[in-house]
Design a protein around this motif. Structure first.
Motif, PDB file in Angstrom:
ATOM      1  N   LEU A 503       1.009  -1.220   0.110  1.00  0.00           N
ATOM      2  CA  LEU A 503       0.058  -0.046   0.016  1.00  0.00           C
ATOM      3  C   LEU A 503       0.868   1.247  -0.091  1.00  0.00           C
ATOM      4  O   LEU A 503       2.003   1.191   0.691  1.00  0.00           O
ATOM      5  CB  LEU A 503      -0.984  -0.018   1.179  1.00  0.00           C
ATOM      6  CG  LEU A 503      -1.994  -1.023   1.203  1.00  0.00           C
ATOM      7  CD1 LEU A 503      -2.834  -0.874   2.624  1.00  0.00           C
ATOM      8  CD2 LEU A 503      -2.701  -1.234   0.159  1.00  0.00           C
ATOM      9  N   THR A 504       0.476   2.320  -0.590  1.00  0.00           N
ATOM     10  CA  THR A 504       1.013   3.399  -0.733  1.00  0.00           C
ATOM     11  C   THR A 504       0.696   4.475   0.317  1.00  0.00           C
ATOM     12  O   THR A 504      -0.320   4.258   0.944  1.00  0.00           O
ATOM     13  CB  THR A 504       1.277   4.267  -2.017  1.00  0.00           C
ATOM     14  OG1 THR A 504      -0.344   4.601  -2.351  1.00  0.00           O
ATOM     15  CG2 THR A 504       1.708   3.256  -3.036  1.00  0.00           C
ATOM     16  N   GLN A 505       1.376   5.542   0.396  1.00  0.00           N
ATOM     17  CA  GLN A 505       0.918   6.446   1.422  1.00  0.00           C
ATOM     18  C   GLN A 505      -0.436   7.016   0.996  1.00  0.00           C
ATOM     19  O   GLN A 505      -1.281   7.336   1.672  1.00  0.00           O
ATOM     20  CB  GLN A 505       1.876   7.967   1.183  1.00  0.00           C
ATOM     21  CG  GLN A 505       3.104   7.702   1.749  1.00  0.00           C
ATOM     22  CD  GLN A 505       4.295   8.705   1.014  1.00  0.00           C
ATOM     23  OE1 GLN A 505       4.395   8.857  -0.029  1.00  0.00           O
ATOM     24  NE2 GLN A 505       4.626   9.505   1.947  1.00  0.00           N
ATOM     25  N   ASN A 506      -0.648   7.367  -0.459  1.00  0.00           N
ATOM     26  CA  ASN A 506      -1.946   7.574  -0.989  1.00  0.00           C
ATOM     27  C   ASN A 506      -3.217   6.561  -0.586  1.00  0.00           C
ATOM     28  O   ASN A 506      -4.324   6.915  -0.227  1.00  0.00           O
ATOM     29  CB  ASN A 506      -2.094   7.927  -2.476  1.00  0.00           C
ATOM     30  CG  ASN A 506      -1.117   8.966  -2.897  1.00  0.00           C
ATOM     31  OD1 ASN A 506      -1.048  10.032  -2.114  1.00  0.00           O
ATOM     32  ND2 ASN A 506      -0.709   8.998  -4.084  1.00  0.00           N
ATOM     33  N   ASP A 507      -2.758   5.473  -0.625  1.00  0.00           N
ATOM     34  CA  ASP A 507      -3.806   4.259  -0.416  1.00  0.00           C
ATOM     35  C   ASP A 507      -4.089   4.500   1.122  1.00  0.00           C
ATOM     36  O   ASP A 507      -5.283   4.126   1.413  1.00  0.00           O
ATOM     37  CB  ASP A 507      -3.173   2.831  -0.346  1.00  0.00           C
ATOM     38  CG  ASP A 507      -2.921   2.472  -1.961  1.00  0.00           C
ATOM     39  OD1 ASP A 507      -3.628   3.183  -2.680  1.00  0.00           O
ATOM     40  OD2 ASP A 507      -2.070   1.957  -2.222  1.00  0.00           O
ATOM     41  N   VAL A 508      -3.230   4.527   2.031  1.00  0.00           N
ATOM     42  CA  VAL A 508      -3.691   4.611   3.541  1.00  0.00           C
ATOM     43  C   VAL A 508      -4.284   5.857   3.769  1.00  0.00           C
ATOM     44  O   VAL A 508      -5.083   5.796   4.636  1.00  0.00           O
ATOM     45  CB  VAL A 508      -2.092   4.533   4.483  1.00  0.00           C
ATOM     46  CG1 VAL A 508      -2.488   4.801   5.877  1.00  0.00           C
ATOM     47  CG2 VAL A 508      -1.317   3.346   4.170  1.00  0.00           C
ATOM     48  N   VAL A 509      -4.122   7.036   3.199  1.00  0.00           N
ATOM     49  CA  VAL A 509      -4.601   8.171   3.457  1.00  0.00           C
ATOM     50  C   VAL A 509      -6.042   8.196   2.978  1.00  0.00           C
ATOM     51  O   VAL A 509      -7.121   8.664   3.721  1.00  0.00           O
ATOM     52  CB  VAL A 509      -4.173   9.298   2.910  1.00  0.00           C
ATOM     53  CG1 VAL A 509      -4.960  10.776   2.673  1.00  0.00           C
ATOM     54  CG2 VAL A 509      -2.814   9.718   3.607  1.00  0.00           C
ATOM     55  N   ALA A 510      -6.384   7.465   1.689  1.00  0.00           N
ATOM     56  CA  ALA A 510      -7.648   7.243   1.165  1.00  0.00           C
ATOM     57  C   ALA A 510      -8.557   6.550   2.239  1.00  0.00           C
ATOM     58  O   ALA A 510      -9.622   6.548   2.669  1.00  0.00           O
ATOM     59  CB  ALA A 510      -7.684   6.615  -0.154  1.00  0.00           C
ATOM     60  N   GLN A 511      -7.838   5.615   2.716  1.00  0.00           N
ATOM     61  CA  GLN A 511      -8.634   4.620   3.758  1.00  0.00           C
ATOM     62  C   GLN A 511      -8.928   5.514   5.013  1.00  0.00           C
ATOM     63  O   GLN A 511     -10.065   5.231   5.494  1.00  0.00           O
ATOM     64  CB  GLN A 511      -7.756   3.340   4.068  1.00  0.00           C
ATOM     65  CG  GLN A 511      -7.744   2.408   2.994  1.00  0.00           C
ATOM     66  CD  GLN A 511      -8.586   1.082   3.181  1.00  0.00           C
ATOM     67  OE1 GLN A 511      -9.536   1.437   4.053  1.00  0.00           O
ATOM     68  NE2 GLN A 511      -8.283  -0.122   2.691  1.00  0.00           N
TER      69      GLN A 511
END
Length: 615
Positions: A503-511
């Motif tokens: 998972l990328t930073q963008n993925d975690v922030v979106a979650q």
């Protein structure tokens, strides 16, 4: 002689008697009596500037020097030491302004702060011959203060000994509202006037550090030359010692009673250090769910749930204290060493104590008591991250050659791992080393600087947000710890623990935004701007001789795009993430009352640990 001169009235008399027999003169260090602001306050009271003095309030807050490890200093050993150290100043000031002490009543308690200082909040009511005084001593209030407030029938005087200001509010023949405004303006004017003047006095060395102490010493020698008694004789100090000891000994007894609540006969064979921390808490729950008896090493008394659990033994102490660690390790067969300093605001001495000295103490005690197994939790931060950019990193990857550029956490975790490795190689320490990635889960941090940081109603991501993160869910880390304890890997074997799903930073922030329903703008700071910002911060820190919170090298290490090879953990520990990052994120965002308990969750059971010879 240093205050409080002695710790009993009898010792005061012995000192005075010995001085008389030897023909010596003894002066006692009640240094605040010679502080220039205290002297001004005494003059104001004697001249009637504030009318009849009604009450005196003394506020003092301070911090003790960080504890780097080793034998405990007296403030941590004795419950009453803080009052012996600071309360004595308050009592002789009360005597100076209000006359002989008649009665002293104190309450002391503990707030979150220095965990080794049991009583860090003190409230004292002092009844004197001419009035009533109140004292507040704190090791939690910041910034530090040292303030004397004198309240009289015609005015209020405030002496700030640290701020070096002296202000006065007086009754004036004015309408009430006008008087309030005038007094506020007058106080502000005097502060503005005094501060630059005081700075000039310091620069000209007219005002010195510990000025009251230096003035007291000068007056002592002047009294010797004149053949007069010193300002504070042992006889004058004796009542202060008596009242100080009454309060301090009550706190000593309180601490003794507090420690008596914890068992002295320890039989559990499993020890968890850092049991109150994020990973430690989850590990303890798992062990208890599996029917194990567990010994916990903690700095503070835990929740009642653990305190009253018959399967839990508690040892309260600091990892930096070798005696406390030795007491915790003795008689165990398996030690999970999870404890370390992790907080960004912690001082260098705290990191040195909790991580380096703590690990050294654990290693020494494990060897001394012949403990069969040590499971040591290290960190991926000990690796040379910038060298691994775009590559796959295995357990034999080079260690970080410039840890000082990465910050205190990396420096101390690397030093601690090297302590374990050296003991394995040179002294046959039975240890296994686990290096988890970014551990997350319920009750733990998620939006770390490596992912995103809240900033004025926004989330700030360093870089494009496409950096893949070495995430691992906390229950999956606990699985690995328990499985390592059951394998024959206690030869210094090292294992990386990272979830294979990327998972990328963008993925975690979106979650995060989806699950928390927060409406936050996301800012992505391009890498060149991040490097410029890091360079500016580190340059400014160098000029101010401060520790920089970020540097170009540190940012490069944090944003390095690397893959971590975890095949060794899969093949030798039979470890695979049971929960995984996506289910782990869902559990992390779940409201606390919906958390699945360890007992309810499908778990990978660990074998009951039975003491026996190490094979």
């Amino acid at each position: 002689m240093e205050k409080p001169l002695a710790t009993s009235a009898e010792d005061c008399e012995r000192i005075a008697s010995a001085a008389r027999k030897a023909g010596r003169i003894v002066g006692v260090d009640h240094s605040l009596l010679c502080d220039p602001y205290i002297l001004r306050a005494l003059d104001a009271v004697r001249s009637g500037t504030i009318g009849d003095l009604v009450t005196v309030d003394y506020f003092r807050s301070q911090s003790y020097a960080p504890y780097p490890g080793g034998p405990l200093p007296p403030q941590y050993r004795e419950g009453g030491y803080p009052f012996r150290d600071m309360g004595v100043h308050a009592l002789y000031l009360m005597e100076a302004f209000l006359g002989d002490l008649v009665d002293v009543q104190a309450e002391f308690s503990s707030r979150n702060g220095d965990p080794n200082l049991l009583y860090n909040e003190w409230r004292v009511l002092v009844r004197c011959r001419r009035g009533l005084g109140q004292v507040q001593l704190s090791w939690n209030i910041k910034p530090n203060q040292n303030v004397l407030l004198l309240q009289g029938t015609r005015g209020v005087l405030r002496a700030d000994l640290l701020g070096m200001t002296f202000t006065l509010r007086k009754m004036r023949h004015m309408p009430e509202l006008v008087q309030r405004a005038f007094n506020s303006w007058n106080e502000g004017w005097w502060v503005c006037w005094q501060v630059p003047g005081n700075v000039l006095q310091v620069l000209r060395k007219k005002t010195l550090r510990y000025h009251g102490l230096q003035q007291l010493v000068a007056e002592f020698y002047a009294s010797l030359s004149a053949g007069t008694p010193p300002l504070v004789t042992p006889e004058r100090a004796r009542p202060i010692v008596e009242w100080t000891e009454r309060i301090a000994r009550e706190a000593d007894r309180g601490k003794a009673a507090h420690l008596a609540r914890f068992p002295t006969m320890l039989t559990a064979k499993i020890l968890v250090t850092g049991a109150a921390g994020f990973i430690g808490r989850h590990l303890v729950r798992r062990l208890l769910a599996d029917g194990q008896r567990v010994r916990l090493f903690v700095r503070r008394q835990p929740d009642a749930e653990l305190l009253c659990n018959p399967h839990v033994e508690l040892v309260v102490g600091d990892l930096g204290d070798p005696a406390a660690v030795d007491r915790a390790v003795a008689g165990t067969e398996l030690v999970y060493h999870v404890g370390a300093s992790t907080h960004g605001g912690t001082s260098a001495a705290d990191f040195q104590c909790g991580t380096v000295a703590g690990t050294r103490n654990v290693v020494e005690s494990v060897l001394k008591h012949g403990v069969r197994k040590l499971v040591y939790v290290s960190s991926l931060s000990v690796l040379h991250a910038t060298l691994g950019h775009g590559k796959t990193i295995t357990e034999d990857w080079p260690l970080e050659p410039y840890p000082e550029r990465r910050g205190l956490y990396t420096q101390t975790k690397l030093e601690a791992e090297c302590i374990v490795r050296q003991a394995v190689e040179e002294r046959r320490l039975p240890a296994v080393i686990l290096r988890p990635g970014l551990v997350f889960g319920p009750g733990g941090p998620l939006l770390t600087p490596a992912i995103a940081q809240p900033f004025k109603g926004r989330l700030l991501i360093l870089g494009s947000g496409r950096t893949e993160l070495p995430l691992v869910y906390v229950d999956d880390v606990v699985d690995a710890l328990c499985q390592a304890a059951e394998r024959e890997v206690f030869d210094g074997s090292t294992f990386h623990l990272v979830d294979p799903e990327k998972l990328t930073q963008n993925d975690v922030v979106a979650q995060f935004l989806h699950n928390t329903k927060q409406q936050l703008a996301v800012w992505r700071l391009p890498r060149p701007m991040v490097y410029v910002l890091a360079l500016g911060v580190s340059t400014l820190a160098d000029l101010l001789r401060l520790s920089a919170p970020m540097s170009v090298y540190r940012v490069q290490s944090a944003l390095a795009r690397s893959t971590f090879d975890c095949r060794a953990a899969t093949e030798r520990l039979n470890w695979r993430p049971r929960v995984g990052v996506r289910a782990g994120l869902a559990a992390t965002f779940r409201p606390p009352d919906q958390f699945i308990s360890v007992q309810e969750a499908p778990t990978l059971k660990t074998k009951k640990f039975v003491a026996g010879p190490y094979v």
